[in-house]
Design an enzyme around this catalytic site. Structure first.
Site, PDB file in Angstrom:
ATOM      1  N   HIS A 101       0.893  -1.162   0.000  1.00  0.00           N
ATOM      2  CA  HIS A 101       0.000   0.000   0.000  1.00  0.00           C
ATOM      3  C   HIS A 101       0.932   1.213   0.000  1.00  0.00           C
ATOM      4  O   HIS A 101       1.989   1.183   0.634  1.00  0.00           O
ATOM      5  CB  HIS A 101      -0.824   0.121   1.283  1.00  0.00           C
ATOM      6  CG  HIS A 101      -1.755  -1.011   1.572  1.00  0.00           C
ATOM      7  ND1 HIS A 101      -1.373  -2.131   2.253  1.00  0.00           N
ATOM      8  CD2 HIS A 101      -3.084  -1.161   1.310  1.00  0.00           C
ATOM      9  CE1 HIS A 101      -2.413  -2.936   2.394  1.00  0.00           C
ATOM     10  NE2 HIS A 101      -3.469  -2.383   1.831  1.00  0.00           N
ATOM     11  N   ASP A 104       2.326   2.050   3.355  1.00  0.00           N
ATOM     12  CA  ASP A 104       3.275   1.113   3.983  1.00  0.00           C
ATOM     13  C   ASP A 104       4.699   1.538   3.680  1.00  0.00           C
ATOM     14  O   ASP A 104       5.594   1.401   4.515  1.00  0.00           O
ATOM     15  CB  ASP A 104       3.173  -0.319   3.420  1.00  0.00           C
ATOM     16  CG  ASP A 104       1.785  -0.889   3.443  1.00  0.00           C
ATOM     17  OD1 ASP A 104       1.018  -0.523   4.331  1.00  0.00           O
ATOM     18  OD2 ASP A 104       1.486  -1.712   2.539  1.00  0.00           O
TER      19      ASP A 104
HETATM   20  C1  XLS Z   1      -7.452  -6.576   4.241  1.00  0.00           C
HETATM   21  C2  XLS Z   1      -6.989  -6.836   2.881  1.00  0.00           C
HETATM   22  C3  XLS Z   1      -5.856  -5.939   2.438  1.00  0.00           C
HETATM   23  C4  XLS Z   1      -5.711  -5.984   0.944  1.00  0.00           C
HETATM   24  C5  XLS Z   1      -4.948  -4.854   0.372  1.00  0.00           C
HETATM   25  O1  XLS Z   1      -8.146  -7.348   4.864  1.00  0.00           O
HETATM   26  O2  XLS Z   1      -6.658  -8.179   2.750  1.00  0.00           O
HETATM   27  O3  XLS Z   1      -4.672  -6.282   3.069  1.00  0.00           O
HETATM   28  O4  XLS Z   1      -5.123  -7.176   0.518  1.00  0.00           O
HETATM   29  O5  XLS Z   1      -5.527  -3.635   0.663  1.00  0.00           O
END
Ligand code: XLS
Ligand code: NI
Ligand code: NI
Length: 437
Positions: A101, A104
């Site tokens: 993300h 991150d």
């Molecule tokens: C959250 C999601 C997230 C997505 C990406 O539950 O799995 O991590 O994979 O935004």
């Protein structure tokens, strides 16, 4: 250059007999399964958020995963250092891809302009590291849920400025994904959903979400980004009812809003089970709609009702997943991303290696087992046999559309009663699968 995992050497394939906890027993990147190397079949990816940003906090306790390299600040220096940590980890593990993300990889600042500038700075280093190591970006995405501005959602917020902010953020995230050669771009609902219909205009929210995806696609096209768009279903958490509930809901949304062929699905195991489905169900539904783009590999806990995002170690589960993935000959530009986190009690850096090694080995075993089942044709033959009444006669006329209701009535009036049913043999077939495990 500083080394962050000095005790760890490159993880090697040593075979099933190896007792070395820091070696692969089944994942052999060069081994060929149904015509593809394991490296190309799985396209394993390490996620930035859990693995390099996870702290182990839960609603009852503070951080336990205190990393020696991380000063806990949101400084640019800390973010740059994490890039070194990440690439050392992913290189030593031998995973070909990673995912992030935007938030991150780079900290947020008080204005969007400043935030974007920091993101560019970190992205430049990611680009250098990718070139140096050969590790590639599987997908990028935008975090549209952590900042308090997104309390009512992002694309589905009741606040038009929040929609605009989210659009600006996704525009930038797609550009950075493109700059880094990312092969996909993911939309997970974040807070796109609702808690209470009394204060919600569902129609407007869903229309806004569709508008948002089209705008994102228009922008991607305008900059020449040809990566696959992926929608990631999840039924609940953080909102009570997420608009991307499950594969069926997402496929309906895609179809109704003219996004067919533009958006495929990224299916996550723990989200499937939260929706009351098996992972295999979600994968198969996506596959038959030509929409199975990528997977988030993890697993939930049978006894807990939330997204525990554990590393997948269940070989039965991996076999079921691989039966579907092999049926469509892999994931194309997608991959197998470990959207999974070590438990907060597993606070040593080496636990990150154990976790990923276990997940990769479980998938590799699953692939070998699924390939053996497929080579023997035990499932496909049984299923073909089960539907054989549609291969000729009245069944073939039903399938090719030439039989009307009147024809079917005439056929049955003449025949008087349908042909007797045959046993579904569920127990036998379950026993048969167990023989391959
Ligand atoms: C959250 C999601 C997230 C997505 C990406 O539950 O799995 O991590 O994979 O935004
Ligand atoms: Ni996910
Ligand atoms: Ni999840």
């Amino acid at each position: 250059m500083a080394e962050y995992f000095p005790e760890i050497q490159q993880i090697q394939y040593e075979g099933p007999q190896s007792k070395n906890p820091l070696a692969f027993k089944h994942y052999n990147p060069e081994e060929v399964v149904e015509g593809q190397t394991m490296r190309d079949l799985f396209r394993f990816s390490v996620c930035y958020w859990h693995t390099f940003r996870g702290t182990g906090t839960d609603p009852f306790g503070s951080a336990t995963l205190v990393r020696p390299w991380d000063d806990g600040s949101d400084s640019v220096e800390n973010a740059l250092k994490r890039v070194d940590v990440a690439f050392e980890f992913i290189s030593k593990l031998g995973a070909p891809f990673y995912c992030w993300h935007d938030r991150d990889i780079a900290p947020e600042r008080s204005t969007l302009r400043e935030t974007n500038a920091v993101l560019d700075q970190i992205a430049a280093k990611l680009k250098d590291k990718q070139a140096e190591t050969g590790i590639k970006l599987l997908w990028g995405t935008a975090n549209l849920f952590s900042n308090p501005r997104f309390m009512h959602g992002a694309a589905t917020s009741c606040n038009a400025d929040v929609f605009a902010f989210a659009a600006a953020q996704v525009k930038k995230a797609i550009e950075v994904t493109h700059e880094l050669g990312g092969e996909n771009y993911v939309f997970w609902g974040g807070r796109e959903g609702y808690h209470n219909l009394y204060n919600t205009n569902m129609q407007r929210e869903l229309d806004h979400l569709a508008r948002f995806m089209h705008l994102a696609h228009d922008h991607a096209k305008s900059i020449g980004f040809t990566g696959q768009f992926l929608f990631e279903p999840k039924p609940k958490e953080p909102t009570k009812h997420q608009y991307d509930f499950d594969a069926a809901t997402c496929l309906n949304f895609i179809g109704r809003n003219g996004l067919d062929g533009i958006v495929k699905l990224n299916i996550e195991t723990n989200h499937a089970t939260l929706a009351g489905h098996t992972m295999m169900h979600e994968l198969e539904l996506a596959r038959i709609h030509n929409a199975l783009g990528s997977i988030d590999a993890n697993t939930g806990d049978l006894l807990l009702g939330w997204d525990t995002d554990q590393f997948p170690t269940d070989i039965y589960l991996a076999t079921q997943i691989m039966l579907v993935l092999l049926e469509q000959q892999g994931l194309g530009s997608g991959g197998t991303n470990f959207d999974a986190k070590v438990r907060r009690e597993s606070f040593d850096p080496v636990d990150l290696f154990h976790a990923h090694i276990g997940g990769m080995d479980a998938f590799a075993r699953g692939a070998k087992i699924a390939a053996a089942i497929r080579a023997d044709g035990v499932l496909s033959d049984f299923v073909a046999q089960r539907y054989r009444s549609f291969d000729s006669g009245i069944g073939a006329k039903i399938e090719d559309g030439s039989a009307t209701f009147a024809d079917l009535e005439a056929y049955m009036l003449e025949k008087g009663e349908s042909a007797p049913n045959e046993s579904g043999r569920q127990e036998w077939i379950e026993n048969l699968i167990n023989q391959y495990l």
